[in-house]
Design an enzyme around this catalytic site. Sequence first.
Site, PDB file in Angstrom:
ATOM      1  N   CYS A  24       0.862  -1.125  -0.003  1.00 12.78           N
ATOM      2  CA  CYS A  24      -0.034   0.039   0.191  1.00 12.78           C
ATOM      3  C   CYS A  24       0.949   1.218   0.039  1.00 12.78           C
ATOM      4  O   CYS A  24       2.131   1.099   0.111  1.00 12.78           O
ATOM      5  CB  CYS A  24      -0.940  -0.019   1.339  1.00 12.78           C
ATOM      6  SG  CYS A  24      -0.001   0.242   2.694  1.00 12.78           S
ATOM      7  N   CYS A  27       3.887   1.999   2.455  1.00 12.24           N
ATOM      8  CA  CYS A  27       4.964   1.245   2.356  1.00 12.24           C
ATOM      9  C   CYS A  27       6.082   2.345   1.733  1.00 12.24           C
ATOM     10  O   CYS A  27       7.312   1.955   1.979  1.00 12.24           O
ATOM     11  CB  CYS A  27       4.928  -0.214   1.575  1.00 12.24           C
ATOM     12  SG  CYS A  27       3.897  -1.577   2.181  1.00 12.24           S
ATOM     13  N   ASP A 437      -3.818  15.363 -29.249  1.00  7.83           N
ATOM     14  CA  ASP A 437      -2.860  15.223 -30.183  1.00  7.83           C
ATOM     15  C   ASP A 437      -3.671  15.371 -31.583  1.00  7.83           C
ATOM     16  O   ASP A 437      -4.940  15.340 -31.778  1.00  7.83           O
ATOM     17  CB  ASP A 437      -2.356  13.710 -30.275  1.00  7.83           C
ATOM     18  CG  ASP A 437      -1.420  13.558 -31.360  1.00  7.83           C
ATOM     19  OD1 ASP A 437      -0.669  14.336 -31.769  1.00  7.83           O
ATOM     20  OD2 ASP A 437      -1.609  12.075 -31.779  1.00  7.83           O
ATOM     21  N   ASP A 636      -2.596   9.028 -29.595  1.00 14.14           N
ATOM     22  CA  ASP A 636      -2.705   7.559 -29.866  1.00 14.14           C
ATOM     23  C   ASP A 636      -1.208   7.068 -30.433  1.00 14.14           C
ATOM     24  O   ASP A 636      -1.342   6.046 -30.933  1.00 14.14           O
ATOM     25  CB  ASP A 636      -3.713   7.511 -31.212  1.00 14.14           C
ATOM     26  CG  ASP A 636      -3.092   8.044 -32.385  1.00 14.14           C
ATOM     27  OD1 ASP A 636      -2.298   9.134 -32.203  1.00 14.14           O
ATOM     28  OD2 ASP A 636      -3.462   7.590 -33.578  1.00 14.14           O
ATOM     29  N   ASP A 640       3.124   9.986 -28.006  1.00 16.14           N
ATOM     30  CA  ASP A 640       2.395  10.535 -27.012  1.00 16.14           C
ATOM     31  C   ASP A 640       2.707   9.735 -25.495  1.00 16.14           C
ATOM     32  O   ASP A 640       1.935  10.316 -24.843  1.00 16.14           O
ATOM     33  CB  ASP A 640       1.091  10.459 -27.358  1.00 16.14           C
ATOM     34  CG  ASP A 640       0.567  11.100 -28.597  1.00 16.14           C
ATOM     35  OD1 ASP A 640       1.215  12.364 -28.852  1.00 16.14           O
ATOM     36  OD2 ASP A 640      -0.194  10.421 -29.558  1.00 16.14           O
TER      37      ASP A 640
END
Length: 752
Positions: A24, A27, A437, A636, A640
């Site tokens: 978690c 930690c 984009d 895409d 990117d």
Amino acid sequence: MVMNTEQVVSQEQEIRLSILGMRCAGCIAAVETALQSVSGVSSVNVNFADHSAVVIGAAEPEQLKTALKQAGYDAAVMEGLEDPGDEERQEEARYTDLMRKAAVAGALGLPLMVGAHMDWFPLMGTAEGTGFWTKVAVVTLVVMFYSGGHFFTSAYKLLRVKQANMDTLIALGTGSAWLYSSIVIDYSEQLPSLSSHAYFEASAIILAFINLGSALETRARGKTSAAIRALIGLQPRTARVVREGQEIDIPIEDVGLGEILRVRPGEKIAVDGVLQEGHSNVDESMLTGESLPVEKVVDSPVAAGTINQSGSFLFRATRIGRDTALAQIIYSVRQAQSSKPELAKLADKISAIFVPVVVAISLFTFFVWLIFGPDPSLGYAFVTSMTVLVIACPCALGLATPISVMVSVGRAAQMGVLIRKGEALQTAGKLTCLILDKTGTVTVGKPTLAHIAAFTGYTEEQVLQRAASLESGSEHPLAAAILAAAAEKQLKLDKVRKFHAVAGHGITGRIADQQWLLGNAALMAEHQIAIDAHNDTMTELAALGQTPMLLAVDQTLVGIVAVADPIKVDSAKAVQQLKQRGVRVLMVTGDNEITAKAIAAQAGIDEVRAQVLPQDKAMVVKELQAQGEIVGMVGDGINDAPALAQADVGFAIGTGTDVAIESADVVLLQGSLLKVPEAMALSKLTVTNIKQNLLGAFFYNTIGIPVAAGLLYPLFGVLLNPMIAGAAMAMSSVTVVSNANRLRWIKLNQDS
């Protein structure tokens, strides 16, 4: 012998460690403390997303691993082209393990709870009851060791660094429940009659629900290491170099600066360099995001990971290893993932305060009953203090976030939105700025024929037929669009003789003893063909984001064929909806400014940044974040990936590259930008649902804790039965789950 002191001074280095055992966000502090305790360490950056840490300093890797081992964690040094898929497999194994632990705990707890309600079991204080409940105690202890051991271990680790979270309460609550129940077996007569009851079932059911919640959270979080794996996969393992006149294949790490390398058709380019001999078209979409391959001639730069489409060429290596553009993109993704603040669950944040408060209330309750309580005061003190811990155990609190996330993820999938990381659902609705984009995001990403103009007696169909005939022998990237348009009209193509491709200008060829030319203005000027009368037309086409190609025969211009990457049919509508939500929309692209502004105008986007390199896209995100914006990124392409990872929420177009998809928090499976405002609406609804769950869970605790402490006893003689506390805990979880399931049927609209 005198030793040179400079020889013993260690140089600072960057060491990446893969850490096993981080459960978690709590930690992170334990790992940082352990690593910073090692002499020579100057900085530590722990990435909870992929369970890794970057350590900068003069310490030896073995020292770091030893320090982590002492803190309860295993670690390994990550070197070279490691396989991040190991982390993904570990996450899947953890999910399976948690579900198995939940099932085991539930298999014990549910029968015990039902049996207690139905009075199926023998009474405490009898010989038969002692034997039966002793066996149940042993079985419950085994189940707690199997299904809850990791909670106790986590609580102990956090205690060592003076911290607490939900695991602390789970360990205290379930441990106390078992301890109290075990004492009841032999000392039921010394305890208040209302409380001479074992509730081993509470320990088991608490562990079942919490393990289930942890499993759901693990599944919803997503697999961040897949992005790095996909990027690493772009780099070839070998390269063909020219040494002493011979072409030989060598490992990529053996390529030196200045070496000459051969690239054949269809191969990936191994390192960055400059073309020395030959001519080709190279797919650079992983760098620029542009769908059109780039023509390469002598002195043109080439980049590692890009794909040679046609032709064979030689190039000289100018950047190798970590200096290549691909390596820089990989580094950018890693940095963005590491620097992105971990969106810790609200429940964990509150538990940091809640846990010590509950423990304090439990101790206070014990001493109040011990000093002021009726006989047997020790029995009352023990029962009430333990009941406070059990009823405070945050089962509903632990489920509040992951169950809402799970339902929302399923709902999103139904509407074509893949939520890869649960944290995105808590952030997407807060976005104030969205970066888009261009190619493949706002536009279709596939060039098509956009315009035909015919002159001097030729028809548009004849212009297209001649242009397609010439392009049938071409490898130019725009040829496919023209040929596709001709095929759609079922045009019969002519045979072309003496075909010749003029690098950077266009093509020439003879059709029926006539010399035809198709290309740009430079090609026309070279052949002294007048085009001034049509300059306005070409300017207008360029302003629309189209690429005009001029067709001429026998020194006469007869037509213009323009190819463009059109915007998607719903892009403008999506931008309008985003603006209605008050979201600032920008388009950031590697394309030229004229084309970028033309596309932006069609989509209704007011802010444009053109000719932006991959590394700079992530910098644009950082710049906006520094201005106080909560930034979303939609893209895409591989280029990117760093920006998607850096953004507060990264949206990938589902029709894009695997790297973009794996780097993103959200994937739009249908490729429609309209899904972005829908995802934002779902995000707001989910956050509201989580807050309702948390409010309900804390309301239950607020009411339950005082009653468990015995607040009603002086007035009404009511002391909370531990069995009722266990049942109330279970009912609070049922309430949370029921509320979360409302998300399955809530209607999404632009006003959400």
